[in-house]
Every structure is written in structure tokens, then in C-alpha cells.
Motif scaffolding. Structure first.
Motif, PDB file in Angstrom:
ATOM      1  N   SER A  53     -41.393 -45.089  34.877  1.00  0.00           N
ATOM      2  CA  SER A  53     -40.616 -45.062  33.638  1.00  0.00           C
ATOM      3  C   SER A  53     -41.431 -44.573  32.451  1.00  0.00           C
ATOM      4  O   SER A  53     -40.856 -44.177  31.446  1.00  0.00           O
ATOM      5  N   ARG A  54     -42.744 -44.578  32.539  1.00  0.00           N
ATOM      6  CA  ARG A  54     -43.582 -44.169  31.416  1.00  0.00           C
ATOM      7  C   ARG A  54     -44.247 -42.815  31.606  1.00  0.00           C
ATOM      8  O   ARG A  54     -45.062 -42.409  30.808  1.00  0.00           O
ATOM      9  N   ILE A  55     -43.888 -42.086  32.636  1.00  0.00           N
ATOM     10  CA  ILE A  55     -44.429 -40.749  32.831  1.00  0.00           C
ATOM     11  C   ILE A  55     -43.703 -39.831  31.858  1.00  0.00           C
ATOM     12  O   ILE A  55     -42.463 -39.752  31.888  1.00  0.00           O
ATOM     13  N   PRO A  56     -44.408 -39.112  30.961  1.00  0.00           N
ATOM     14  CA  PRO A  56     -43.746 -38.334  29.900  1.00  0.00           C
ATOM     15  C   PRO A  56     -42.657 -37.392  30.396  1.00  0.00           C
ATOM     16  O   PRO A  56     -41.578 -37.358  29.817  1.00  0.00           O
ATOM     17  N   GLY A  57     -42.882 -36.644  31.442  1.00  0.00           N
ATOM     18  CA  GLY A  57     -41.861 -35.742  31.961  1.00  0.00           C
ATOM     19  C   GLY A  57     -40.645 -36.496  32.448  1.00  0.00           C
ATOM     20  O   GLY A  57     -39.503 -36.061  32.287  1.00  0.00           O
ATOM     21  N   ARG A  58     -40.865 -37.642  33.047  1.00  0.00           N
ATOM     22  CA  ARG A  58     -39.770 -38.459  33.575  1.00  0.00           C
ATOM     23  C   ARG A  58     -38.947 -39.052  32.439  1.00  0.00           C
ATOM     24  O   ARG A  58     -37.723 -39.113  32.512  1.00  0.00           O
ATOM     25  N   VAL A  59     -39.599 -39.485  31.363  1.00  0.00           N
ATOM     26  CA  VAL A  59     -38.880 -40.047  30.221  1.00  0.00           C
ATOM     27  C   VAL A  59     -37.981 -38.976  29.613  1.00  0.00           C
ATOM     28  O   VAL A  59     -36.814 -39.218  29.317  1.00  0.00           O
ATOM     29  N   ARG A  60     -38.523 -37.772  29.445  1.00  0.00           N
ATOM     30  CA  ARG A  60     -37.735 -36.668  28.891  1.00  0.00           C
ATOM     31  C   ARG A  60     -36.559 -36.338  29.809  1.00  0.00           C
ATOM     32  O   ARG A  60     -35.434 -36.122  29.352  1.00  0.00           O
ATOM     33  N   GLU A  61     -36.800 -36.336  31.111  1.00  0.00           N
ATOM     34  CA  GLU A  61     -35.751 -36.057  32.090  1.00  0.00           C
ATOM     35  C   GLU A  61     -34.637 -37.097  32.012  1.00  0.00           C
ATOM     36  O   GLU A  61     -33.443 -36.757  32.042  1.00  0.00           O
ATOM     37  N   GLU A  62     -34.996 -38.361  31.899  1.00  0.00           N
ATOM     38  CA  GLU A  62     -33.999 -39.429  31.798  1.00  0.00           C
ATOM     39  C   GLU A  62     -33.173 -39.286  30.523  1.00  0.00           C
ATOM     40  O   GLU A  62     -31.966 -39.503  30.534  1.00  0.00           O
ATOM     41  N   GLU A  63     -33.825 -38.929  29.402  1.00  0.00           N
ATOM     42  CA  GLU A  63     -33.100 -38.753  28.146  1.00  0.00           C
ATOM     43  C   GLU A  63     -32.086 -37.613  28.255  1.00  0.00           C
ATOM     44  O   GLU A  63     -30.972 -37.721  27.757  1.00  0.00           O
ATOM     45  N   GLU A  64     -32.502 -36.523  28.909  1.00  0.00           N
ATOM     46  CA  GLU A  64     -31.591 -35.392  29.095  1.00  0.00           C
ATOM     47  C   GLU A  64     -30.398 -35.785  29.960  1.00  0.00           C
ATOM     48  O   GLU A  64     -29.259 -35.414  29.665  1.00  0.00           O
TER      49      GLU A  64
END
Length: 68
Positions: A50-61
């Protein structure tokens, strides 16, 4: 992720921070620090994605697409 206990090399002793480590037979996957004579194992308990930057951005999208 590999199931092998020797998949990753340990570079520093978690007790004294020395680098003189050698693998030992028992217990399986253990390391011996020649500086402090401790034998230890290291295991990963979990990976918090949940705290991996790319993953956070992906979840927001994904959430913004669902709301549209």
C-alpha cells in the motif's frame, strides 16, 4: 518471491553490524556472525504494497475512474 531460505544474502549481522557472516547448516537458512558468534535467521513477515509510490498512484487512478 522465492521459497528458498538462501534466496537472499544477508550482508550485516543484525546484532553487531559486522559483515563477516557465513551460512550454517542448522537451523536451515541460518547465518553465523564470526564477530559476535551469534547464529540467526531472517524471515520476511509481509510486504506492505500500500505504500509503494507507483501502487498508490495506480490505486488513486482506479478510484477516480470508478467515481466517473
Amino acid at each position: 518471491m522465492s521459497e528458498s531460505p538462501r534466496a537472499s544474502v544477508i550482508y550485516y549481522c543484525p546484532f553487531c553490524a559486522e559483515e563477516d557472516l557465513r551460512p550454517v547448516e542448522e537451523p536451515q537458512g541460518a547465518w553465523r556472525c564470526n564477530a559476535c558468534a551469534r547464529v540467526f535467521t531472517v524471515q520476511m513477515a509481509a510486504l506492505d504494497t500500500s505504500r509503494i509510490p507507483g501502487r498508490v498512484r495506480e490505486e488513486e487512478e482506479l478510484q477516480s475512474r470508478r467515481q466517473s
